[in-house]
Design a protein around this motif. Structure first.
Motif, mmCIF file in Angstrom:
data_model
loop_
_atom_site.group_PDB
_atom_site.id
_atom_site.type_symbol
_atom_site.label_atom_id
_atom_site.label_comp_id
_atom_site.label_asym_id
_atom_site.label_seq_id
_atom_site.Cartn_x
_atom_site.Cartn_y
_atom_site.Cartn_z
ATOM 1 N N VAL A 71 -1.594 6.595 2.846
ATOM 2 C CA VAL A 71 -2.257 5.728 1.769
ATOM 3 C C VAL A 71 -3.006 6.433 0.779
ATOM 4 O O VAL A 71 -3.472 6.312 -0.261
ATOM 5 C CB VAL A 71 -2.989 4.378 2.143
ATOM 6 C CG1 VAL A 71 -1.816 3.578 2.920
ATOM 7 C CG2 VAL A 71 -4.119 4.920 3.054
ATOM 8 N N ALA A 91 2.376 -4.536 15.329
ATOM 9 C CA ALA A 91 1.610 -5.156 14.343
ATOM 10 C C ALA A 91 2.058 -4.942 12.962
ATOM 11 O O ALA A 91 1.995 -5.735 12.052
ATOM 12 C CB ALA A 91 0.111 -5.141 14.476
ATOM 13 N N LEU A 92 2.389 -3.569 12.631
ATOM 14 C CA LEU A 92 2.780 -3.175 11.419
ATOM 15 C C LEU A 92 4.447 -3.311 11.066
ATOM 16 O O LEU A 92 4.791 -3.003 9.831
ATOM 17 C CB LEU A 92 2.312 -1.578 11.305
ATOM 18 C CG LEU A 92 0.869 -1.450 11.544
ATOM 19 C CD1 LEU A 92 0.604 0.075 11.186
ATOM 20 C CD2 LEU A 92 0.115 -2.392 10.382
ATOM 21 N N MET A 134 3.999 -5.187 4.755
ATOM 22 C CA MET A 134 3.529 -3.961 4.505
ATOM 23 C C MET A 134 3.738 -3.413 3.272
ATOM 24 O O MET A 134 3.025 -2.783 2.479
ATOM 25 C CB MET A 134 3.758 -3.038 5.667
ATOM 26 C CG MET A 134 2.853 -1.808 5.545
ATOM 27 S SD MET A 134 3.105 -0.861 7.104
ATOM 28 C CE MET A 134 4.476 -0.006 6.970
ATOM 29 N N PHE A 149 -3.898 -0.481 -3.254
ATOM 30 C CA PHE A 149 -4.228 0.566 -3.848
ATOM 31 C C PHE A 149 -3.974 0.808 -5.197
ATOM 32 O O PHE A 149 -4.695 1.570 -5.940
ATOM 33 C CB PHE A 149 -3.238 1.960 -3.193
ATOM 34 C CG PHE A 149 -4.071 2.018 -1.872
ATOM 35 C CD1 PHE A 149 -4.969 3.050 -1.841
ATOM 36 C CD2 PHE A 149 -3.590 1.465 -0.651
ATOM 37 C CE1 PHE A 149 -5.652 3.105 -0.496
ATOM 38 C CE2 PHE A 149 -4.095 1.700 0.363
ATOM 39 C CZ PHE A 149 -5.117 2.580 0.521
ATOM 40 N N TYR A 193 -7.511 -0.414 -5.769
ATOM 41 C CA TYR A 193 -8.532 0.938 -5.464
ATOM 42 C C TYR A 193 -8.421 1.781 -6.827
ATOM 43 O O TYR A 193 -9.359 2.171 -7.090
ATOM 44 C CB TYR A 193 -8.221 1.454 -4.361
ATOM 45 C CG TYR A 193 -8.707 0.972 -3.060
ATOM 46 C CD1 TYR A 193 -9.547 -0.066 -3.084
ATOM 47 C CD2 TYR A 193 -8.396 1.246 -1.778
ATOM 48 C CE1 TYR A 193 -10.171 -0.813 -2.088
ATOM 49 C CE2 TYR A 193 -8.928 1.008 -0.457
ATOM 50 C CZ TYR A 193 -9.904 -0.269 -0.636
ATOM 51 O OH TYR A 193 -10.136 -0.941 0.488
ATOM 52 N N TRP A 229 -1.846 -11.827 13.033
ATOM 53 C CA TRP A 229 -3.027 -12.113 14.010
ATOM 54 C C TRP A 229 -3.104 -13.584 14.260
ATOM 55 O O TRP A 229 -4.113 -13.926 14.899
ATOM 56 C CB TRP A 229 -4.224 -11.480 13.281
ATOM 57 C CG TRP A 229 -4.086 -9.992 13.031
ATOM 58 C CD1 TRP A 229 -3.200 -9.224 13.636
ATOM 59 C CD2 TRP A 229 -4.599 -9.234 12.095
ATOM 60 N NE1 TRP A 229 -3.317 -7.830 13.173
ATOM 61 C CE2 TRP A 229 -4.424 -7.840 12.104
ATOM 62 C CE3 TRP A 229 -5.648 -9.566 11.099
ATOM 63 C CZ2 TRP A 229 -4.792 -7.022 11.302
ATOM 64 C CZ3 TRP A 229 -6.206 -8.477 10.173
ATOM 65 C CH2 TRP A 229 -5.673 -7.337 10.252
ATOM 66 N N TRP A 245 -7.876 -15.430 8.430
ATOM 67 C CA TRP A 245 -9.037 -14.817 8.136
ATOM 68 C C TRP A 245 -9.649 -14.560 9.466
ATOM 69 O O TRP A 245 -9.996 -15.667 10.099
ATOM 70 C CB TRP A 245 -9.661 -15.519 7.043
ATOM 71 C CG TRP A 245 -10.678 -14.411 6.354
ATOM 72 C CD1 TRP A 245 -12.396 -14.393 6.997
ATOM 73 C CD2 TRP A 245 -10.617 -13.548 5.418
ATOM 74 N NE1 TRP A 245 -12.749 -13.304 6.291
ATOM 75 C CE2 TRP A 245 -11.924 -12.953 5.287
ATOM 76 C CE3 TRP A 245 -9.668 -13.232 4.539
ATOM 77 C CZ2 TRP A 245 -12.104 -12.042 4.191
ATOM 78 C CZ3 TRP A 245 -9.827 -12.259 3.578
ATOM 79 C CH2 TRP A 245 -10.884 -11.753 3.584
ATOM 80 N N GLU A 281 -11.108 -6.653 6.343
ATOM 81 C CA GLU A 281 -10.934 -8.127 5.598
ATOM 82 C C GLU A 281 -12.340 -8.159 4.814
ATOM 83 O O GLU A 281 -12.509 -8.551 3.773
ATOM 84 C CB GLU A 281 -10.720 -9.154 6.682
ATOM 85 C CG GLU A 281 -9.302 -9.173 6.847
ATOM 86 C CD GLU A 281 -8.982 -10.312 8.105
ATOM 87 O OE1 GLU A 281 -8.246 -10.385 8.712
ATOM 88 O OE2 GLU A 281 -10.029 -11.334 7.949
ATOM 89 N N PHE A 341 -12.742 1.559 1.732
ATOM 90 C CA PHE A 341 -11.367 2.075 1.828
ATOM 91 C C PHE A 341 -11.917 3.073 3.229
ATOM 92 O O PHE A 341 -11.246 3.065 4.361
ATOM 93 C CB PHE A 341 -11.465 2.746 0.581
ATOM 94 C CG PHE A 341 -10.052 3.821 0.611
ATOM 95 C CD1 PHE A 341 -9.194 3.623 1.729
ATOM 96 C CD2 PHE A 341 -9.825 4.840 -0.040
ATOM 97 C CE1 PHE A 341 -8.012 4.510 1.916
ATOM 98 C CE2 PHE A 341 -8.571 5.764 -0.115
ATOM 99 C CZ PHE A 341 -7.865 5.583 1.007
ATOM 100 N N TYR A 362 -5.936 0.968 11.365
ATOM 101 C CA TYR A 362 -4.687 2.070 11.627
ATOM 102 C C TYR A 362 -4.964 3.313 10.939
ATOM 103 O O TYR A 362 -4.124 4.415 11.197
ATOM 104 C CB TYR A 362 -3.471 1.577 10.645
ATOM 105 C CG TYR A 362 -3.243 0.128 10.984
ATOM 106 C CD1 TYR A 362 -3.021 -0.440 12.102
ATOM 107 C CD2 TYR A 362 -3.543 -1.044 9.828
ATOM 108 C CE1 TYR A 362 -3.110 -1.613 12.388
ATOM 109 C CE2 TYR A 362 -3.438 -2.179 10.224
ATOM 110 C CZ TYR A 362 -3.390 -2.542 11.516
ATOM 111 O OH TYR A 362 -3.229 -4.013 11.788
ATOM 112 N N GLY A 363 -6.053 3.824 10.207
ATOM 113 C CA GLY A 363 -6.222 4.917 9.518
ATOM 114 C C GLY A 363 -7.338 5.494 10.225
ATOM 115 O O GLY A 363 -8.479 5.890 9.229
#
Ligand code: HEM
Lengths: 668, 393
Positions: free
Chosen positions: B183, B240-241, B246, B254, B257, B325, B329, B335, B377, B390-391
């Protein structure tokens, strides 16, 4: 002075619907959110006390900072925001709706001249019809809709474009209200309300699976409009309830149907990372399904929705795998070790042992099939270290050691070791002991260890293996004594104990010499005992031992030095197991969903309408005065960026310049 | 419709509608994209579920319309598509191929493409700097071209990486937006592309130096992350991904961002110019930087774009969370920080739209906001942990 109720209410409404209030609320929500991410939420209280000290712990607790997002004040702020936006909407909607349908032909020339954009012409061209026709044509081609009105003295053409832009504003704010309401409906507010009313009480004791739960901690189906509960269900078991967690405790929510876990499995990638968690479940529901059950497969990202209840794959664990274990005693003497203790147990249960040093409990905690750990030589590559068992050993007074034992020997530099980690508190990292394996068993090492504890036997062996010097000199008995003592010291405290003893009894100038003598003697003795053990194994040792055995001895000596700190009086070997998995299911019921979905839809629509359509109005005011045409072109826009509108306006102006054949009289 | 009277000079005063403005080239563009997309569908449909097919259709339409509105994007997309196709053709079905194939090894393999991307971005920065200090058409053209080429390389790299992941194994294959490394590249590309759009549309070229400097900073981070942390390995997706969500959730984030980053760069340019106007009237800065009004305008537009995209992204995230999940929320740190970012820009827009605030205070705000955004981020990944990690750094 009489203050009327009406005016009070009016002022209240004014305050509630004010922009400033809304922005202050937004900022408070943002700050509360920051707190909630910086201070870890919903931890056990002792953790906070440790981190913050008793005073601040209490202050923070009163402020509800350990569960910010469901604290009363946070919920109140959200509710307040809902009220504020609603009041604002209530006051704005009629105005906006009216503005949307109206063309505002009834406008005074003065106000037109005061607009952001306005231009005025005086022209002798009397052909007003043609002018108007041309103007309206242009308006249409620029996507304006228009109305014209003849007032006798003058005519007005009022045009508007993007009037639904204001709808965007309405939709966005309605959406926010709906989303917050949906969120509040789905919060644990209802549980707290019931608790506050005394209808339910949180259960804080740890109760084993399937033990009876007091009625006051149970909720019937439908008792609250929303919940999110979890249950760990072992394979083959059925449940008709889930646990809701609240304030460090739990409640039991009953379901109007039963869920049976037929099978759970984890699929792995070639690299060993988990690829899929798959539960095969069966819904049993006499009332709705009759005797025909509903079979379904659920996975992460693929929940089952049944009668409004969603069932998710959310966790997994051991469901009471059956274990065959062997306890190899560390400290017993030579005769006893030959009878290592065979045990059976299952994960989640305990095994009680009684021994000379008091009663011990083995709490079997978890069996993991795969242990994917970085390889020692590279951070990137992962290696599967195979099944592991974790357990706690608790003595009579409650002190506990935690162990992590790998079932399969681990390869290190070409040799294999039984690895076991130990620690006395969750915060520590594990300290590992590496038991060298011979013939795929820890037996040789453990026998070696046990024999070294039996000094009588050691003495016998030493007697049989006297070296020439020891025989010839009169020092024979002294040497034997020293050797035995060294072994004893070594078995109690490893090399450090030996050098400590040397320090204590030998004058400083001879310390180095004597210490190295001690070490040499000790190693020699250990080797002798080791060779004796090899001999007992039936190995031919008279011509010396092989390289493998030498290396084994080195590893064994190293392992022996770690045994005294190991805590457990035995090494527990996992012999075999029959895995029974359990699947962590999450069951939710939500009433806020439809609010939230509608809210989401309106929010996106609203934002795009608001920002990507532009709201513009243009008026043409036209009168024939003193044989001349007086014409005013004026316009305004709701856009923040005026430039596009200004360009459009200039275009209109140029067109009118051409039509009227004159330049404007006045420009704004 | 009115006829135009003879006395009038012919002017373009009948605004043509969107459809009337379309030309033959637009039609060809639409055709190419449709055919290309159809070809992709035919080749890879076995990997797609119906949601993913829907996403592909949506993406195709977006691409076509994007090309209508912004013509420069067409050669860009065609270049990327061609390069990616060459790479895929060279790879065939063998992921080991790049070891022998020089074209792949030095140019088109995703790692090579990312290296070229980095080099070109740094080059673009250099020429924007030259153009800033000494206005010259040549510098500027070089700078812009390099920026385009860098973006082509990066996007090609991402597409090739997508394929490379499938070459590692059908079950490993996934769109390369699944961890911080991937990403981050996406983020750099989107920021670059958005800047090119604004430069193209508003001739605000001198701001390029600020934007490319920031991009270069990100590129340096990427290099560190690549070489020091070896983050470039393609990892299989955790359960989960594994979801079509996704593909929409992450890119939407992004875009947000990227636009916010750009807004803050325009904010900086605004502040520099407004400072210079007071202290050094008619000085160098005023000759170089676009007028305040334009800067303010673009800053506003970038924030509006970012806010819209971020709203969509957060909603998509919430919908995904409901599926993965068990709830919309969960107040997971990512989140929560997304909410904080959203509230921040919501407040910005409110003050601007209802109170009419503008000028330096709003520019300051936009600039400071980037720290909030970057905390959401990167800061969250570094300092906080949660469901959404994840990152991790
Ligand atoms: C309300 C729910 C969610 C919100 C507000 C949210 C927000 C965000 C934000 C702001 C990002 C930007 C990237 C970053 O900062 O690192 C992001 C990225 C991402 N999100 Fe979410 N998200 C949500 C739910 C989810 C769910 C349910 C998943 C998957 C199970 C998910 C998977 C990802 C992934 C894979 C990325 C990109 C990878 C990365 O940044 O490391 N998100 N999300």
């Amino acid at each position: 002075m009489v203050v009327s109720w009406r005016s009070i209410i009016w002022v209240l409404l004014e305050v509630l619907s004010s922009m400033n209030l809304a922005i202050i609320l937004l900022v408070i929500i943002a700050i509360a959110s920051v707190i909630g991410t910086v201070l870890q939420q919903n931890q056990p209280y002792p953790n906070y006390v440790r981190k913050l000290g008793p005073f601040w712990f209490e202050v923070f607790r009163c402020l509800g900072l350990y569960d910010v997002y469901s604290s009363i004040w946070f919920i109140c702020i959200l509710a307040f925001l809902v009220i504020s936006i609603s009041v604002c909407l209530y006051r704005q909607v009629p105005v906006l709706l009216l503005d949307m349908v109206k063309f505002h032909t009834k406008i005074q020339i003065e106000s037109l001249l005061n607009l952001q954009q306005s231009t005025e012409w005086l022209s002798i061209d009397r052909n007003t019809k043609q002018i108007l026709a041309k103007v309206t044509g242009t308006l249409i081609s620029h996507n304006y809709s228009w109305r014209s009105q003849d007032y006798g003295t003058h005519q007005v053409v009022a045009a508007v474009k993007g009037r639904y832009n204001r709808l965007g504003y309405l939709l966005t704010h309605i959406a926010v209200v709906l989303i917050i309401i949906g969120g509040l409906l789905d919060s644990d507010f209802w549980l707290k309300l019931k608790e506050w009313q005394g209808q339910i009480a949180v259960e804080r004791r740890y109760l084993p699976f399937l033990s009876p739960i007091p009625q006051i901690s149970k909720l019937q189906p439908g008792a609250i409009p929303t919940f999110r509960g979890n249950v760990m269900l072992p394979e083959g078991n059925t449940t008709n309830f889930v646990f809701l967690s609240l304030h460090n405790g739990f409640l039991v929510q009953e379901l109007p149907f039963s869920i049976e876990l037929k099978d759970f499995k984890v699929e792995y990638y070639e690299t060993g990372q988990p690829k899929a968690f798959i539960s095969q479940i069966r819904i049993l529901d006499q009332e709705h399904l009759g005797i025909q059950p509903l079979d379904a497969i659920i996975q992460v990202n693929r929940p089952l929705v049944y009668r409004g209840y969603s069932i998710y794959q959310s966790n997994f664990g051991d469901g009471g795998s059956k274990l065959k274990l062997r306890a190899w005693p560390f400290y017993s003497d030579r005769n006893k070790w030959l009878h290592p203790l065979d045990l059976q147990g299952s994960v989640g249960n305990e095994i009680k042992l009684s021994g000379e040093s008091g009663d011990l409990t083995i709490e079997l905690e978890d069996l993991r099939l795969f242990n994917l750990l970085p390889e020692l030589d590279s951070e990137r590559k992962f290696h599967n270290f195979g099944p592991s068992l974790s357990f706690k050993l608790r003595n009579e007074v409650g002190k506990a050691w935690e162990y992590l034992n790998y079932m399969v020997p681990v390869q290190l530099e070409g040799r294999s070791f039984y690895v076991s980690g130990v620690r006395t508190s969750m915060e520590e990292p594990f300290r590992y002991i590496y038991i060298p394996s011979a013939n795929n068993s820890p037996e040789r090492f453990l026998k070696f260890n046990a024999c070294l504890h039996n000094l009588d036997w050691v003495r016998t062996v030493l007697k049989q293996n006297k070296t020439a010097i020891e025989n010839s000199s009169g020092l024979q008995r002294d040497f034997e004594f020293i050797r035995l003592n060294l072994i004893k010291l070594f078995m109690e405290g490893g090399f450090p104990a030996v050098s400590a003893r040397a320090k204590a009894v030998v004058p400083a100038d001879q310390l180095y010499k004597v210490t190295s003598l001690y070490f040499n003697l000790l190693e020699d003795t250990l080797a002798k005992i080791f060779i004796e053990i090899l001999r007992e194994e039936g190995m031919k040792v008279d011509e010396g031992v092989g390289e493998n055995e030498e290396v084994f001895l080195k590893d064994a000596i190293f392992a022996l030095t770690t045994v005294p700190n190991y805590g457990a009086p035995f090494y527990l070997q996992l012999q075999s197991f029959q895995q029974i998995e359990s699947s962590g299911l999450q069951v939710t019921y939500s009433t806020g969903t439809s609010f939230i979905h509608i809210g989401f839809f309106l929010l996106v629509t609203g934002i795009f309408i608001m920002f990507y359509t532009s709201y513009r109005r243009i008026w043409i005011w036209l009168a024939v005065e003193n044989f001349a045409v007086r014409l005013v072109l004026a316009g305004r826009t709701g856009d923040r960026c005026q430039s596009d509108f200004i360009n459009e306006f200039l275009l209109f102006r140029e067109i009118l310049n051409d039509l009227l054949g004159t330049v404007p009289k006045k420009e704004s | 419709m009115m006829s135009i009277s003879n006395s009038m000079p012919i002017k373009q005063w009948e605004k043509r509608s969107f459809w009337q403005k379309l030309t033959v080239f637009d039609a060809i563009w639409g055709l190419i994209v449709t055919v290309g997309s159809g070809y992709i569908y035919m080749s890879y449909r076995i990997y797609m579920d119906s949601y993913e097919v829907a996403i592909q259709i949506l993406a195709t339409l977006t691409l076509i319309i994007w090309g209508f509105y912004w013509k420069s994007v067409r050669p860009f997309i065609l270049a990327v598509a061609t390069l990616a196709m060459v790479a895929l053709w060279r790879y065939g079905i063998d992921s080991e191929l790049h070891k022998g194939d020089l074209l792949l090894r030095y140019f088109l393999e995703s790692q090579a493409a990312f290296m070229w991307m980095s080099i070109f971005y740094i080059g673009a920065t250099f020429f924007y700097l030259c153009d800033f200090l000494r206005k010259s058409e040549i510098f500027w053209r070089t700078a812009t071209s390099l920026l385009w080429i860098a973006t082509v390389s990066g996007l090609t790299g991402l597409l090739v990486r997508w394929r490379e992941s499938y070459l590692l194994g059908d079950d490993i294959g996934h769109i390369p937006v699944s961890n911080l490394y991937e990403v981050f590249i996406l983020f750099i590309l989107i920021t670059g592309l958005l800047y090119l759009f604004y430069e193209n549309r508003y001739r605000a070229r001198a701001v390029g130096v600020f934007v490319t400097l920031v991009i270069s900073g990100f590129v340096v981070f990427l290099m560190w992350y690549t070489f020091h942390r070896q983050a470039y390995h393609i990892q299989p997706l955790m359960p989960a991904l594994q979801s079509y969500w996704m593909k929409v959730h992450v890119p939407a984030n992004f875009i947000g961002y990227g636009a916010f980053t750009l807004a803050s760069m325009f904010g900086i340019a605004f502040l520099i110019r407004s400072g210079a106007e007071i202290h050094f009237p008619n000085g160098f800065i005023e000759r170089v930087l676009p007028p305040l009004e334009l800067l303010d305008n673009i800053m506003y537009r970038a924030i509006v774009l970012g806010f819209s995209a971020f709203t969509v992204a957060t909603i998509l995230g919430a919908l995904w969370a409901a599926e993965a999940w068990g709830g919309y929320w969960s107040w997971d740190p990512k989140e929560t920080w997304a909410l904080i970012v959203w509230l921040n820009y919501a407040a910005w827009l409110h003050l601007r739209l209802t109170k009419g605030w503008n000028g330096a205070p709003m520019a300051w705000w936009a600039v400071i906001s980037i720290f909030i955004t970057m905390f959401a981020f990167l800061g969250v990944n570094i300092f906080l942990s949660g469901l959404h990690s994840y990152g991790s750094l």
